[in-house]
Design a protein around this motif. Sequence first.
Motif, short mmCIF file in Angstrom:
data_model
loop_
_atom_site.label_atom_id
_atom_site.label_comp_id
_atom_site.label_asym_id
_atom_site.label_seq_id
_atom_site.Cartn_x
_atom_site.Cartn_y
_atom_site.Cartn_z
N THR A 107 0.33 41.84 62.21
CA THR A 107 -0.49 40.93 61.79
C THR A 107 -0.73 39.49 61.45
O THR A 107 0.33 39.30 60.95
CB THR A 107 -1.39 42.29 60.93
OG1 THR A 107 -2.46 41.62 60.70
CG2 THR A 107 -0.36 42.06 59.64
N ILE A 160 -1.76 53.38 63.11
CA ILE A 160 -2.78 52.00 62.84
C ILE A 160 -3.75 52.53 61.59
O ILE A 160 -3.47 52.00 60.54
CB ILE A 160 -3.40 51.62 63.51
CG1 ILE A 160 -2.71 50.77 64.52
CG2 ILE A 160 -4.62 50.51 63.12
CD1 ILE A 160 -2.99 50.17 66.11
N LEU A 196 -4.13 45.67 63.11
CA LEU A 196 -2.70 45.74 63.04
C LEU A 196 -2.79 45.62 64.91
O LEU A 196 -3.73 46.28 65.07
CB LEU A 196 -2.44 47.10 62.44
CG LEU A 196 -2.34 46.21 60.61
CD1 LEU A 196 -3.34 48.52 60.42
CD2 LEU A 196 -1.58 46.18 60.84
N THR A 197 -1.59 45.45 65.19
CA THR A 197 -1.08 45.46 66.90
C THR A 197 0.04 46.03 66.97
O THR A 197 1.28 45.67 66.19
CB THR A 197 -1.32 44.62 67.03
OG1 THR A 197 -2.69 43.45 67.92
CG2 THR A 197 -1.50 44.07 68.65
N MET A 250 4.99 46.71 64.35
CA MET A 250 3.03 46.27 64.39
C MET A 250 3.42 44.33 63.85
O MET A 250 4.20 44.80 62.87
CB MET A 250 2.62 46.94 62.85
CG MET A 250 2.42 48.55 63.30
SD MET A 250 0.82 48.60 62.78
CE MET A 250 1.47 51.26 63.09
N GLU A 268 -3.66 50.44 57.94
CA GLU A 268 -5.07 50.37 56.77
C GLU A 268 -5.50 51.04 55.60
O GLU A 268 -5.81 50.25 54.41
CB GLU A 268 -6.37 50.25 58.06
CG GLU A 268 -5.92 49.35 59.07
CD GLU A 268 -7.01 49.29 59.87
OE1 GLU A 268 -8.01 50.46 60.08
OE2 GLU A 268 -6.63 48.38 61.10
#
Length: 200
Positions: free
Chosen positions: A153, A110, A122-123, A151, A114
Amino acid sequence: MYKVFINDKPLFLTNVLEKETNFKYFLLQSVDLNKIIAAYAANKLNGARLYASDEKLLMKQFKEKITVNKAGGGLVTNSNNQVLFIFRNGKWDLPKGGIEKKETMEETAIREVEEETGCKGLTITDKLEKTYHIFKRNGEYRLKVTFWYAMKTDYTGPLTGQLEEGIEKVIWANREEIPELLKNSYENIKLLFDGEKSSI
């Protein structure tokens, strides 16, 4: 079987001996790995298989012969079902980077996405396969093991490539654009999309 890329050419770790003409076999336990890598780098070898009888020990024995660096990265999808790509060193790639002390691999992935793209919110939704490639640093060959995560988002803000990492562009690619981008990408990145072929 494992696929390790050297200059985008595959080196296979296998416990199966097959009658093939276009691959050379070497015993994993006794092989001089530096010589194999150097032969790949000099285009004297385009495909080899390192053999060990016990499948469970293939990667363990391989890692005993080379310094290992771990990295985390993301295959990021937004709410429009577009995928996040970066352009670096003349190729389309996915954001990734090395693990730092006291980080979990998920935190690394993550953070790197970024930092390299400016994408936020973000997940992680799934764990993808690991990829393996060999690179050279300070005159030493090393194995990079990248842990990949799917991920999601909802981020719609600006994307900013991390200049100090040589990232020239960051884009959201539509699904129909992805096959074209992958033509100018790395083999280990293409592996991550193999399972998605039906949805691209």
